[in-house]
Design a protein around this motif. Structure first.
Motif, PDB file in Angstrom:
ATOM      1  N   GLY A 116     -14.117  26.394 -81.731  1.00  0.00           N
ATOM      2  CA  GLY A 116     -14.257  25.499 -80.589  1.00  0.00           C
ATOM      3  C   GLY A 116     -12.958  24.856 -80.181  1.00  0.00           C
ATOM      4  N   MET A 117     -13.036  23.565 -79.906  1.00  0.00           N
ATOM      5  CA  MET A 117     -11.902  22.798 -79.377  1.00  0.00           C
ATOM      6  C   MET A 117     -10.740  22.694 -80.353  1.00  0.00           C
ATOM      7  N   GLU A 118     -10.958  22.930 -81.638  1.00  0.00           N
ATOM      8  CA  GLU A 118      -9.865  22.817 -82.611  1.00  0.00           C
ATOM      9  C   GLU A 118      -8.802  23.888 -82.399  1.00  0.00           C
ATOM     10  N   GLN A 119      -9.096  24.914 -81.615  1.00  0.00           N
ATOM     11  CA  GLN A 119      -8.142  25.985 -81.370  1.00  0.00           C
ATOM     12  C   GLN A 119      -7.187  25.698 -80.207  1.00  0.00           C
ATOM     13  N   ILE A 120      -7.393  24.597 -79.503  1.00  0.00           N
ATOM     14  CA  ILE A 120      -6.547  24.280 -78.351  1.00  0.00           C
ATOM     15  C   ILE A 120      -5.238  23.678 -78.846  1.00  0.00           C
ATOM     16  N   ALA A 121      -4.127  24.257 -78.418  1.00  0.00           N
ATOM     17  CA  ALA A 121      -2.810  23.771 -78.817  1.00  0.00           C
ATOM     18  C   ALA A 121      -2.342  22.699 -77.838  1.00  0.00           C
ATOM     19  N   ARG A 122      -1.814  21.627 -78.351  1.00  0.00           N
ATOM     20  CA  ARG A 122      -1.257  20.555 -77.522  1.00  0.00           C
ATOM     21  C   ARG A 122       0.243  20.783 -77.408  1.00  0.00           C
TER      22      ARG A 122
END
Length: 170
Positions: A116-122
């Protein structure tokens, strides 16, 4: 009496224009919600079973993947993302689902993973330039930097002392 009806038409026109302007003004501040990528159907995703399904059955059930792994066709990825933005601001992800279907060399499903959202890189860029390694050269250095280097000894040119196999060398 004619005065009253004329004022009432004018009053209605002013009210209609005012309501139209306020409606138009508030519509620019609405939240925009968009969906990108694969439409996840939980029932279809749950029907893909390791050890039972293969590439053909997964493609028949889920469709073509969003992308395939770079090193062989061992993994198929189905990416789904919902974004939200306020008027003209930068869109931000609200929800993301990455479905990874892993295959063995024979093409049978070995695992189905959900992320889920944990894969989005900032990423936080600093300024308008990307830092790079190497020399910092100006435009003139780039244009005129090789003048004098062509044919210099040890640089591969035909300067003095080169070993080209001519009449003096061999």
């Amino acid at each position: 009496m004619p005065q009253f009806s004329r004022h009432s038409r004018r009053g209605r026109l002013v009210i209609a224009i005012g309501l139209s302007a306020s409606l138009l003004g508030t519509s620019a501040c609405t939240r925009i919600r968009t969906h990108q990528g694969y439409q996840v159907d939980k029932l279809l995703v749950d029907s893909v079973q390791p050890g039972i399904d293969n590439r053909a059955s997964v493609e028949g059930t889920l469709g073509r993947p969003s992308f395939v792994s770079q090193f062989g066709e061992q993994d198929w990825y189905y990416v789904s993302r919902t974004m939200r933005a306020l008027a003209f601001s930068n869109p931000k992800p609200v929800e993301q689902t990455v479905l990874r279907v892993r295959f063995d060399p024979a093409g049978n499903v070995t695992a189905v993973d959900r992320m889920g959202m944990e894969q989005i890189a900032r990423i936080s860029p600093s300024g308008d330039k990307t830092p790079t390694l190497g020399r910092h050269r100006s435009l003139f250095d780039e244009i005129f930097g090789n003048i004098g280097a062509v044919g210099a000894g040890g640089m591969g040119g035909a300067g003095a002392g080169s070993n080209t196999g001519g009449p003096n060398g061999s």
